[in-house]
Design a protein around this motif. Structure first.
Motif, PDB file in Angstrom:
ATOM      1  N   ASP A 185      -5.202   0.502  11.243  1.00 50.09           N
ATOM      2  CA  ASP A 185      -3.984   0.928  10.551  1.00 50.09           C
ATOM      3  C   ASP A 185      -4.274   1.155   9.069  1.00 50.09           C
ATOM      4  O   ASP A 185      -5.224   0.575   8.523  1.00 50.09           O
TER       5      ASP A 185
ATOM      6  N   HIS B 111      -1.955   1.735   5.254  1.00 57.19           N
ATOM      7  CA  HIS B 111      -0.688   1.883   4.531  1.00 57.19           C
ATOM      8  C   HIS B 111      -0.967   2.176   3.061  1.00 57.19           C
ATOM      9  O   HIS B 111      -1.957   1.713   2.492  1.00 57.19           O
TER      10      HIS B 111
ATOM     11  N   HIS C 133      -0.448  -5.178  11.821  1.00 60.58           N
ATOM     12  CA  HIS C 133      -0.312  -3.969  12.645  1.00 60.58           C
ATOM     13  C   HIS C 133      -1.609  -3.665  13.402  1.00 60.58           C
ATOM     14  O   HIS C 133      -1.568  -3.270  14.569  1.00 60.58           O
TER      15      HIS C 133
HETATM   16 MG    MG Z   1       1.404   0.220  10.242  1.00 59.50          MG
END
Ligand code: MG
Length: 164
Positions: free
Chosen positions: A8, A10, A42
């Motif tokens: 993941d 961000h 995540h």
């Molecule tokens: Mg995420």
């Protein structure tokens, strides 16, 4: 034994708290996302879903659903662990890496490990969290965001264990 991979990314922005592995980390910026944007959790969620053959986090918790706005990602992880167990698996181990140019994450690794172990309902020795910079290279190196990877392995419960 089953294994799964999670990844993941961000973006980092001003005016958000930085939450990693369910732990609030003092920093001038935080990760942007629909939930608390906990990039580590995540990646863990997707690794568990992958190992259990249950799809990905976006399918289960769409970022268009107001129910998940600013939600603690540990709550999503808890629900995923319940699904994993209901499908006849238990977590054997997790190994994750967080990629962040700053801040230094090593002082928080033990707390993150404890936090994940509590939600996953396993012992901290089965959870390993690593942190690295990208030596200033790329978007992470420029401090524009953070990413995380995780591998999960699951043990398939026998019929008798499932009933316990
Ligand atoms: Mg995420």
């Amino acid at each position: 034994m089953r294994t799964g991979l999670g990844y993941d990314v961000h973006r980092l922005v001003s005016g958000r708290r930085l939450i990693l592995g369910g732990v609030e980390i003092p920093f001038e910026k935080g990760l942007l996302g629909h939930s608390d944007a906990d990039v580590l959790v995540h990646a863990v969620c997707d690794a568990l879903l992958g190992a259990a053959g249950l799809g990905d986090i976006g399918e289960h918790f769409p970022d268009t659903d107001p129910a998940f706005k600013n939600i603690s990602s540990l709550k999503l992880l808890k629900r995923i662990c319940d699904m994993v167990r209901a499908n006849g698996f238990r977590v054997n181990n997790l190994d994750a890496t967080v990629f962040a140019q700053a801040p230094r994450l090593s002082p928080f690794k033990a707390e993150m490990t404890q936090s994940l172990a509590r939600v996953v309902e396993t012992t901290p020795d089965r959870i390993n969290i690593k942190a690295t910079t990208t030596e200033g290279l790329g978007a992470v190196g420029r401090g524009e965001g953070m990413s995380a990877m995780c591998i999960a392995s699951l043990e398939e419960l026998s019929g008798r264990d499932r009933q316990c």
